[in-house]
Write an enzyme that holds these catalytic residues in place. Structure first.
Site, PDB file in Angstrom:
ATOM      1  N   TRP A  31       0.809  -1.226   0.000  1.00 51.75           N
ATOM      2  CA  TRP A  31       0.000   0.000   0.000  1.00 51.75           C
ATOM      3  C   TRP A  31       0.842   1.275   0.000  1.00 51.75           C
ATOM      4  O   TRP A  31       0.310   2.357  -0.137  1.00 51.75           O
ATOM      5  CB  TRP A  31      -0.939   0.027   1.206  1.00 51.75           C
ATOM      6  N   CYS A  41      10.386   1.332   2.009  1.00 53.89           N
ATOM      7  CA  CYS A  41      11.269   0.203   2.339  1.00 53.89           C
ATOM      8  C   CYS A  41      12.728   0.638   2.410  1.00 53.89           C
ATOM      9  O   CYS A  41      13.540  -0.017   3.026  1.00 53.89           O
ATOM     10  CB  CYS A  41      11.107  -0.887   1.290  1.00 53.89           C
ATOM     11  N   GLY A  60      -5.354  -9.978   1.338  1.00 54.19           N
ATOM     12  CA  GLY A  60      -4.214 -10.870   1.138  1.00 54.19           C
ATOM     13  C   GLY A  60      -4.538 -12.308   1.467  1.00 54.19           C
ATOM     14  O   GLY A  60      -4.187 -13.231   0.722  1.00 54.19           O
ATOM     15  N   GLU A  78      11.812  -2.962  11.408  1.00 51.49           N
ATOM     16  CA  GLU A  78      11.320  -1.944  10.486  1.00 51.49           C
ATOM     17  C   GLU A  78      10.082  -1.269  11.101  1.00 51.49           C
ATOM     18  O   GLU A  78       9.083  -1.933  11.370  1.00 51.49           O
ATOM     19  CB  GLU A  78      10.952  -2.586   9.154  1.00 51.49           C
ATOM     20  N   ALA A  87      -2.940  -3.707  -2.877  1.00 57.84           N
ATOM     21  CA  ALA A  87      -3.161  -3.862  -1.433  1.00 57.84           C
ATOM     22  C   ALA A  87      -4.588  -3.417  -1.090  1.00 57.84           C
ATOM     23  O   ALA A  87      -5.127  -2.507  -1.724  1.00 57.84           O
ATOM     24  CB  ALA A  87      -2.157  -3.015  -0.662  1.00 57.84           C
ATOM     25  N   GLU A 104      10.303  -8.388  -2.963  1.00 61.17           N
ATOM     26  CA  GLU A 104      10.918  -7.133  -2.512  1.00 61.17           C
ATOM     27  C   GLU A 104      10.343  -6.853  -1.141  1.00 61.17           C
ATOM     28  O   GLU A 104       9.150  -6.569  -1.012  1.00 61.17           O
ATOM     29  CB  GLU A 104      10.566  -5.994  -3.466  1.00 61.17           C
ATOM     30  N   PHE A 109       8.553   1.539   9.644  1.00 66.59           N
ATOM     31  CA  PHE A 109       7.746   1.985   8.511  1.00 66.59           C
ATOM     32  C   PHE A 109       7.019   3.294   8.848  1.00 66.59           C
ATOM     33  O   PHE A 109       5.928   3.567   8.376  1.00 66.59           O
ATOM     34  CB  PHE A 109       6.752   0.895   8.089  1.00 66.59           C
TER      35      PHE A 109
HETATM   36  P1  NAD Z   1       2.102  -6.845   3.397  1.00 69.36           P
HETATM   37  O1  NAD Z   1       3.084  -7.939   3.290  1.00 69.36           O
HETATM   38  O2  NAD Z   1       1.223  -6.785   4.582  1.00 69.36           O
HETATM   39  O3  NAD Z   1       1.106  -6.855   2.157  1.00 69.36           O
HETATM   40  C1  NAD Z   1       1.598  -6.816   0.828  1.00 69.36           C
HETATM   41  C2  NAD Z   1       0.596  -7.477  -0.088  1.00 69.36           C
HETATM   42  O4  NAD Z   1       0.523  -8.855   0.236  1.00 69.36           O
HETATM   43  C3  NAD Z   1      -0.827  -6.929   0.032  1.00 69.36           C
HETATM   44  O5  NAD Z   1      -1.386  -6.850  -1.268  1.00 69.36           O
HETATM   45  C4  NAD Z   1      -1.531  -8.001   0.843  1.00 69.36           C
HETATM   46  O6  NAD Z   1      -2.915  -8.064   0.587  1.00 69.36           O
HETATM   47  C5  NAD Z   1      -0.839  -9.248   0.358  1.00 69.36           C
HETATM   48  N1  NAD Z   1      -0.911 -10.395   1.259  1.00 69.36           N
HETATM   49  C6  NAD Z   1      -1.027 -10.392   2.604  1.00 69.36           C
HETATM   50  N2  NAD Z   1      -1.069 -11.664   3.076  1.00 69.36           N
HETATM   51  C7  NAD Z   1      -0.977 -12.477   2.003  1.00 69.36           C
HETATM   52  C8  NAD Z   1      -0.940 -13.898   1.835  1.00 69.36           C
HETATM   53  N3  NAD Z   1      -1.035 -14.720   2.869  1.00 69.36           N
HETATM   54  N4  NAD Z   1      -0.801 -14.389   0.591  1.00 69.36           N
HETATM   55  C9  NAD Z   1      -0.697 -13.573  -0.475  1.00 69.36           C
HETATM   56  N5  NAD Z   1      -0.733 -12.228  -0.385  1.00 69.36           N
HETATM   57  C10 NAD Z   1      -0.865 -11.681   0.846  1.00 69.36           C
HETATM   58  O7  NAD Z   1       2.945  -5.519   3.217  1.00 69.36           O
HETATM   59  P2  NAD Z   1       2.429  -4.022   3.291  1.00 69.36           P
HETATM   60  O8  NAD Z   1       2.171  -3.726   4.726  1.00 69.36           O
HETATM   61  O9  NAD Z   1       1.357  -3.775   2.281  1.00 69.36           O
HETATM   62  O10 NAD Z   1       3.701  -3.208   2.770  1.00 69.36           O
HETATM   63  C11 NAD Z   1       4.693  -2.782   3.622  1.00 69.36           C
HETATM   64  C12 NAD Z   1       5.929  -3.637   3.459  1.00 69.36           C
HETATM   65  O11 NAD Z   1       6.357  -3.624   2.095  1.00 69.36           O
HETATM   66  C13 NAD Z   1       7.091  -3.104   4.249  1.00 69.36           C
HETATM   67  O12 NAD Z   1       7.749  -4.153   4.902  1.00 69.36           O
HETATM   68  C14 NAD Z   1       7.984  -2.497   3.189  1.00 69.36           C
HETATM   69  O13 NAD Z   1       9.320  -2.400   3.540  1.00 69.36           O
HETATM   70  C15 NAD Z   1       7.751  -3.392   2.027  1.00 69.36           C
HETATM   71  N6  NAD Z   1       8.116  -2.733   0.766  1.00 69.36           N
HETATM   72  C16 NAD Z   1       9.234  -3.131   0.102  1.00 69.36           C
HETATM   73  C17 NAD Z   1       9.616  -2.512  -1.084  1.00 69.36           C
HETATM   74  C18 NAD Z   1      10.836  -2.943  -1.830  1.00 69.36           C
HETATM   75  O14 NAD Z   1      10.953  -2.580  -2.989  1.00 69.36           O
HETATM   76  N7  NAD Z   1      11.751  -3.666  -1.238  1.00 69.36           N
HETATM   77  C19 NAD Z   1       8.839  -1.486  -1.600  1.00 69.36           C
HETATM   78  C20 NAD Z   1       7.692  -1.117  -0.908  1.00 69.36           C
HETATM   79  C21 NAD Z   1       7.339  -1.760   0.283  1.00 69.36           C
END
Ligand code: NAD
Length: 492
Positions: free
Chosen positions: A152, A285, A209, A384, A178, A251, A386
């Protein structure tokens, strides 16, 4: 009153009413009110999108030349540019980032797609000098159905990072935005339709998710998961994806070291350290969230950072004067507040922020916060947040700071400031991170491979390198010799 209602989702080139009667409610983080509702797809719609993607791969999409694929991507990029102002406003409402940030992000997303539009007809195999009497070569073929699962914090960027290379390489893609931020994904689906991609090449499935995401991760006909999000989610996806050995690129998060040596250009380092710690309300991130400062300049730097953090304008995303907006969700605000309390319990010294800004009664706002004298082994320095919470840590020697910088479960990004060029390279080679920047911070660009060591991920996005993650290599060997092959069964 909800300002945007989406009753249909984009599957296989059509707008479809999902079978269930559930809706996803999107909250405007600056008001805490629901401002959009999106019909919620479930398992039936996942199956429908996967079947449509398969049909496209067997049919019309496989007949497109690489150049025509590139043309469609370029058209999509131009449509995004055409609608950038509207998309930026929607993204600011949905995600809470200031308008100037979302506008910049949307322009960059269009550039990202343009880069991969140009790459589409430059994806070559190799000819291999295997034997003089054989022709051996490799082909780079699409992997198949890609499911892109997005976070998100940067919705449109992550959309572009995955859609561009996936389609350039000839795959079909199912995008799962998300649950907190699906509005712009729905809008870009309209532009995908307008651009004229064949049916089934792109589907967009908003949803939770644990339902839509998990169904895609486990689906036997999905070939690859391209995921951005938390490493604990990546671990769940990896387990679900094991059934058909899906290709996975992840990522994930970071706790990146940003190192300032006393011989650096300190004025520039200060400005960049501020930006790298607080941009996007810390919801990035690649934040430079652990700021290591060499002891002789530590106190001065501390005072300057604390003074500048207090001047950051926290405010409404659509106000042009705003530097940083609210957190995207109540959950993230609660997480940031928990870490601020934890930092104090762990004995770090709070030198700026630490609470909610005055005068902003509604909305998930938080003050830019700085802790000094943080122990690198503490939870505040290791996990982290965030959020806009900076940990400052003093150091004396190069060896000491290198050991602390690498003492983390993450390895996404690192930055260092010094005027000693040999030291710069020495540290860049030893630091465990996928992107190291010297005298700048986090130069993320479509030309530069990006991704993490350790729990920060698997694989790389961006640059032409990413194409390897969206193709299978097929080796073809053609025997050119007219001499019979030696056989142990001679004479039979
Ligand atoms: P999240 O892992 O909670 O959710 C990410 C996505 O995964 C969402 O679309 C969610 O619906 C889905 N999801 C959740 N549970 C799932 C499951 N069991 N199976 C399949 N899909 C599922 O992460 P978030 O809170 O949306 O994002 C924040 C995180 O993303 C932070 O840790 C951040 O560092 C990371 N991030 C990394 C980068 C990068 O390029 N390295 C870039 C942006 C964000």
């Amino acid at each position: 009153m909800n300002e945007r209602i989406y009753e249909k989702v984009f599957i296989g080139g059509e707008w479809v009413v999902p079978k269930g009667d559930q809706v996803l409610k999107s909250i405007d983080p600056s008001t805490e009110y629901v401002w959009a509702e999106i019909a919620l797809p479930g398992k039936a719609e996942v199956d429908m999108a996967v079947a449509a993607a398969r049909a496209a791969l067997r049919g019309s999409w496989s007949k497109f030349s690489a150049t025509r694929r590139g043309e469609l991507l370029a058209k999509l990029a131009n449509l995004i540019r055409r609608d950038a102002a509207v998309l930026a406003e929607l993204e600011s409402r949905d995600n809470g980032k200031p308008l100037r940030d979302t506008r910049g992000e949307i322009d960059r997303a269009a550039d990202w797609i343009t880069f991969f539009a140009g790459a589409a007809d430059k994806i070559n195999g190799e000819q291999i000098p295997y034997r003089p009497d054989a022709l051996a070569y490799t082909r780079r073929e699409p992997i198949g159905v890609v499911a892109a699962i997005l976070p998100w914090n940067s919705p449109i960027s992550m959309y572009a990072w995955k859609l561009g290379p996936a389609l350039a390489a000839g795959n079909a893609i199912i995008i799962k935005p998300a649950e907190q931020t699906s509005v712009t994904a729905m809008e870009i689906a309209k532009l995908i339709e307008e651009a004229g991609f064949p049916e089934g090449v792109v589907s967009v499935l908003p949803g939770y998710g644990a339902e839509v995401g998990a169904a895609l991760a486990a689906h036997p006909d999905v070939n690859k998961i391209a995921f951005t999000g938390e490493h604990s989610t990546a671990q769940q996806i990896m387990r679900a994806a094991a059934g058909n050995l899906k290709r996975c690129t992840f990522e994930c998060g970071g706790k990146s070291p940003h190192i300032i040596f006393e011989d650096a250009d300190l004025e520039r380092a200060l400005q960049v350290a501020m930006h790298s710690a607080f941009r996007s309300t810390g919801q990035s991130c690649s934040l430079g969230s652990r700021l290591f400062v060499q002891r002789p300049i530590y106190e001065r730097f501390q005072d300057q950072i604390a003074a500048l953090a207090g001047k950051i304008r926290v405010g409404a995303p659509l106000d042009p004067a705003t530097h940083i907006g609210p957190h995207t969700s109540a959950e993230q605000l609660a997480k940031t507040m928990k870490f601020i309390a934890l930092g104090q319990e762990e004995g770090a010294r709070l030198i700026a922020g630490g609470g909610r800004p005055l005068g902003l009664d509604r909305g998930y706002y938080v003050q830019p916060t700085v802790f000094a004298d943080v122990d690198n082994r503490s939870a505040l320095a290791q996990q982290e947040v965030f959020g806009p919470v900076l940990s400052m840590i003093p150091f004396d020697t190069e060896e000491e700071v290198l050991a602390m910088a690498n003492d983390t479960q993450y390895g996404l990004v690192a930055g260092l400031w010094t005027s000693d060029v040999t030291r710069a390279h020495r540290i860049a080679h030893q630091i465990e991170a996928g992107l190291v920047s010297v005298n700048t911070y986090r130069p993320v660009h479509f030309m530069l491979p990006y991704g993490g060591y350790k729990l920060s991920g698997i694989g790389r996005e961006n640059g032409l390198d990413v194409i390897n993650h969206y193709t299978e290599v097929k080796t073809v060997v053609v025997n050119l010799s007219e001499t019979p092959e030696p056989s142990p069964f001679d004479g039979i």
